[in-house]
Design a protein around this motif. Structure first.
Motif, PDB file in Angstrom:
ATOM      1  N   SER A  18     -67.098  13.533 -63.495  1.00 50.45           N
ATOM      2  CA  SER A  18     -65.932  14.372 -63.744  1.00 50.45           C
ATOM      3  C   SER A  18     -64.985  14.258 -62.553  1.00 50.45           C
ATOM      4  O   SER A  18     -65.389  13.809 -61.482  1.00 50.45           O
ATOM      5  N   PRO A  19     -63.744  14.710 -62.732  1.00 48.05           N
ATOM      6  CA  PRO A  19     -62.857  14.745 -61.565  1.00 48.05           C
ATOM      7  C   PRO A  19     -63.482  15.548 -60.434  1.00 48.05           C
ATOM      8  O   PRO A  19     -64.327  16.410 -60.663  1.00 48.05           O
ATOM      9  N   LEU A  20     -63.046  15.246 -59.256  1.00 47.87           N
ATOM     10  CA  LEU A  20     -63.592  15.843 -58.032  1.00 47.87           C
ATOM     11  C   LEU A  20     -63.567  17.374 -58.080  1.00 47.87           C
ATOM     12  O   LEU A  20     -62.585  17.973 -58.485  1.00 47.87           O
ATOM     13  N   ASN A  21     -64.658  17.960 -57.666  1.00 48.32           N
ATOM     14  CA  ASN A  21     -64.754  19.412 -57.637  1.00 48.32           C
ATOM     15  C   ASN A  21     -65.470  19.815 -56.344  1.00 48.32           C
ATOM     16  O   ASN A  21     -66.681  19.706 -56.244  1.00 48.32           O
ATOM     17  N   ILE A  22     -64.700  20.221 -55.367  1.00 49.44           N
ATOM     18  CA  ILE A  22     -65.258  20.540 -54.050  1.00 49.44           C
ATOM     19  C   ILE A  22     -65.161  22.050 -53.845  1.00 49.44           C
ATOM     20  O   ILE A  22     -64.096  22.630 -54.039  1.00 49.44           O
ATOM     21  N   PRO A  23     -66.271  22.703 -53.463  1.00 46.86           N
ATOM     22  CA  PRO A  23     -66.200  24.151 -53.237  1.00 46.86           C
ATOM     23  C   PRO A  23     -65.317  24.468 -52.029  1.00 46.86           C
ATOM     24  O   PRO A  23     -65.203  23.664 -51.118  1.00 46.86           O
ATOM     25  N   HIS A  24     -64.693  25.627 -52.052  1.00 46.69           N
ATOM     26  CA  HIS A  24     -63.932  26.022 -50.869  1.00 46.69           C
ATOM     27  C   HIS A  24     -64.853  26.748 -49.897  1.00 46.69           C
ATOM     28  O   HIS A  24     -65.500  27.721 -50.252  1.00 46.69           O
ATOM     29  N   ARG A  25     -64.915  26.239 -48.684  1.00 45.23           N
ATOM     30  CA  ARG A  25     -65.770  26.865 -47.667  1.00 45.23           C
ATOM     31  C   ARG A  25     -64.910  27.362 -46.507  1.00 45.23           C
ATOM     32  O   ARG A  25     -63.924  26.708 -46.135  1.00 45.23           O
TER      33      ARG A  25
ATOM     34  N   LEU B 201     -65.013  27.283 -42.827  1.00 47.15           N
ATOM     35  CA  LEU B 201     -65.761  26.397 -41.916  1.00 47.15           C
ATOM     36  C   LEU B 201     -65.766  26.973 -40.499  1.00 47.15           C
ATOM     37  O   LEU B 201     -64.857  26.709 -39.710  1.00 47.15           O
TER      38      LEU B 201
ATOM     39  N   PRO C 234     -66.022  19.877 -39.131  1.00 49.56           N
ATOM     40  CA  PRO C 234     -64.597  20.176 -39.245  1.00 49.56           C
ATOM     41  C   PRO C 234     -64.323  21.651 -39.483  1.00 49.56           C
ATOM     42  O   PRO C 234     -65.169  22.379 -39.984  1.00 49.56           O
ATOM     43  N   SER C 235     -63.114  22.073 -39.079  1.00 51.19           N
ATOM     44  CA  SER C 235     -62.613  23.392 -39.404  1.00 51.19           C
ATOM     45  C   SER C 235     -61.651  23.262 -40.572  1.00 51.19           C
ATOM     46  O   SER C 235     -61.201  22.163 -40.875  1.00 51.19           O
ATOM     47  N   ASN C 236     -61.334  24.373 -41.199  1.00 50.15           N
ATOM     48  CA  ASN C 236     -60.314  24.312 -42.249  1.00 50.15           C
ATOM     49  C   ASN C 236     -58.991  23.905 -41.619  1.00 50.15           C
ATOM     50  O   ASN C 236     -58.626  24.400 -40.551  1.00 50.15           O
TER      51      ASN C 236
ATOM     52  N   MET D 198     -78.091  28.364 -44.268  1.00 52.92           N
ATOM     53  CA  MET D 198     -78.000  27.855 -45.640  1.00 52.92           C
ATOM     54  C   MET D 198     -77.632  28.985 -46.608  1.00 52.92           C
ATOM     55  O   MET D 198     -76.856  28.780 -47.540  1.00 52.92           O
TER      56      MET D 198
ATOM     57  N   LEU E 229     -74.000  29.683 -46.389  1.00 55.30           N
ATOM     58  CA  LEU E 229     -73.231  28.652 -47.098  1.00 55.30           C
ATOM     59  C   LEU E 229     -73.281  28.891 -48.597  1.00 55.30           C
ATOM     60  O   LEU E 229     -72.261  28.871 -49.285  1.00 55.30           O
TER      61      LEU E 229
ATOM     62  N   GLU F 261     -69.643  28.336 -43.587  1.00 58.04           N
ATOM     63  CA  GLU F 261     -70.464  27.404 -42.811  1.00 58.04           C
ATOM     64  C   GLU F 261     -70.488  27.774 -41.336  1.00 58.04           C
ATOM     65  O   GLU F 261     -69.448  27.947 -40.714  1.00 58.04           O
TER      66      GLU F 261
END
Lengths: 377, 377
Positions: B13-20, B22, B27-29, B330, B333, B339
């Motif tokens: 499926s198209p990319l689906n990244i959870p919002h974290r 950080l 990395p930081s947001n 964990m 998260l 994170e």
């Protein structure tokens, strides 16, 4: 607090980048959905969601290269980093490395291989030509190399090196085969395992229709064995596949922070390619470039490379007598927002380089180019 | 056409990244405007508009580091690539290189330096401590190194190495000074020229509030002289500053394709930082972290590093007796999309690592973390 110097802090407006139609040797315009994929926050490089994305990239890259190599990953840099990774990991100091040079990127391989302590042997041909299997056999017999490095798609000349029989030859001589597929992956038929290629590299911003910044790398089990056996460490930490294999593999040991948003883009670019189907993408590239060649010929222009060996992704067009090639390409950029490439090295001043790669390989782009060319010529 | 194997082409499926959120070691947001800056088509790496962008990045990086070094650029990779670049260009095979090790990144410097043929000498301290000027002087007297490498901000421990007097010491011993500023640039006071640092590196995804993928690098005229004098080529083509200097400098000679969209992002991140003002960013980082420390202390938690040497960007928090640190992070998260980092090396299982860097260094993020921590502890 001490004084802070403002000498180097220019007052700048928000970013303002012109939109260009990129029909040069790359980068090409990326697919809008791929650009959109980057438009989200990074996540951690050890986040389970990110590790899943990495697995997806690995599978999709294997499909795109037609390989089963477990060690197939994206390197955290542009194509030249993936190029250097094949050498750093595939060459051991003292190896005899035979390099086929008939363009700029063959010469770059020679430069890189030398930096990794190899005894470099060059096979050369005029820029734009390719090596026959017989010529390769002769050079192998003469030099008995441990590694043969060839450029499948020479970005500086637009020539395609035929690969039939080369893998068998390398096995006969117990030699690893490195292949540059920077300007072929996604747009030109590649059967990596069938060809017996041991190490290959590519980039994201050409046939894959993605911005530059994360670059395909693959190595065969044969090449991995050599890596495991090598005396001493790989002379490059960032590109050391014995460490990277533990991050991309089951162990998930932190190596370096991945360029997360570039991986988002690469995953989407590869997904769109798999959705189109490799064979359809190859056919689209071939059809589009033949349409270009006809258009250029009807304008009286000539191609530099013999038709049999021309790449569908990149065409070198001979600059007509009396035309200042660089001035013309600058005019195309400034007046038409259209980029084509100038010649490099032996071909500087002699050809333009026209790329029709990935998302840009479409007839309407050829029409735009031909119309603009007619105006400026 | 031969058969194309679909074995490795997953249907995705198209990319689906959870919002974290950080709040780990990076990395930081990234700042939303910085993310937005990537949301445009690439342009050519020799396009006049792109060359102007490169000049802007150079100026803004000089401001951010408080240096006048002409050779101040972004490396086309993540922070570890810029780290390796300082060594590849600053160290000559056979050099004695003294490395201060009191955390993971000191150890990595040792590993990298060894790969470039140096005679490595280690100064060690327990993880989380720093070196006094007297200790540095003693080690310099003992080893007489050609290069001293220190970590200004140790991402694995949260300790800040004081830099007063170190540059003078290096000049006294005619030694180059390499400094890791990966977790300090943008968030912690740095006066590179005043400190007499010769080579420094950083990353984009921490104090600068940008996604990872393009990494600050700088070298002093003193270090450039050594590069010009060196026997033989730099043992790394991709990171060779004698070649990269001709692309970033006036000659504009093609070296490798830049990660264009990452440069868009970096330029915007640096512009936003300059607009805020370095001193204001430093103050914001300090205020935010003190608010964190108070909050943690009021929960009965302790910090690992002595207050005097704590970084404003990264805090190591001691895991209370009986708590499974990894299970807790964990849970944060998975249940809170938040994170934080686990300990590395000597500090594995002993600390969590909390980052408040760049765009993420805000009190509301501290409030979110403290609230979530209270729930899971």
């Amino acid at each position: 607090m001490r004084t802070i110097s403002k000498a180097q802090a220019p007052t700048l407006s928000p970013l303002n980048i012109p939109h260009r139609l990129l029909l040069g040797p790359g980068p090409s315009n990326a697919h809008p959905e791929v650009i959109g994929a980057m438009n989200r926050s990074p996540i951690g490089h050890l986040d389970p969601a990110f590790l899943e994305l990495m697995d997806e990239i690995q599978s999709l890259l294997r499909y795109t290269w037609q390989t089963e190599n477990p060690m197939t990953i994206a390197v955290s840099g542009t194509g030249s980093a993936a190029m250097e990774a094949t050498i750093a990991n595939g060459v051991v100091p003292g190896d005899v490395v035979l390099v086929g040079v008939s363009g700029y990127f063959g010469d770059r391989l020679v430069d890189m291989v030398g930096r990794y302590g190899a005894d470099v042997k060059k096979m050369t041909k005029p820029w734009g030509q390719v090596f026959s299997l017989e010529e390769l056999r002769q050079a192998m017999t003469t030099h008995r190399p441990q590694v043969l490095a060839l450029v499948h798609a020479e970005t500086s000349t637009g020539a395609r090196q035929p690969m039939e029989g080369v893998g068998e030859l390398c096995r006969e001589y117990d030699c690893l085969l490195i292949l540059d597929t920077v300007t072929s992956l996604g747009g030109v038929p590649i059967y990596l395992d069938e060809w017996g290629v041991d190490l290959a590299y590519s980039c994201s911003q050409k046939g894959l229709g993605c911005p530059p910044g994360a670059s395909p790398f693959t190595m065969s089990p044969r090449a991995q064995e050599k890596l495991q056996r090598r005396p001493g460490k790989v002379a490059n930490w960032y590109l050391d596949m014995s460490l990277l294999g533990k991050y991309w593999g089951k162990e998930r040991v932190y190596h370096h922070t991945a360029p997360t948003n570039m991986y988002y883009a690469l995953r989407e670019a590869l997904r769109l390619l798999a959705t189109e189907g490799l064979e359809n993408s190859w056919e689209r590239h071939q059809n589009t470039v033949e349409y270009l060649w006809q258009g250029l010929e009807s304008m009286g222009l000539k191609m530099h490379v013999e038709k049999e060996f021309r790449l569908p992704t990149l065409t070198t067009v001979c600059i007509p007598e009396g035309v200042d090639g660089k001035a013309l390409s600058m005019k195309l950029l400034q007046e038409h927002n259209l980029e084509i490439g100038n010649g490099l090295g032996e071909l500087a001043g002699k050809v333009w380089r026209v790329g029709l790669m990935g998302y840009n390989s479409r007839k309407e782009n050829v029409d735009s180019l031909l119309a603009a060319l007619k105006q400026v010529l």
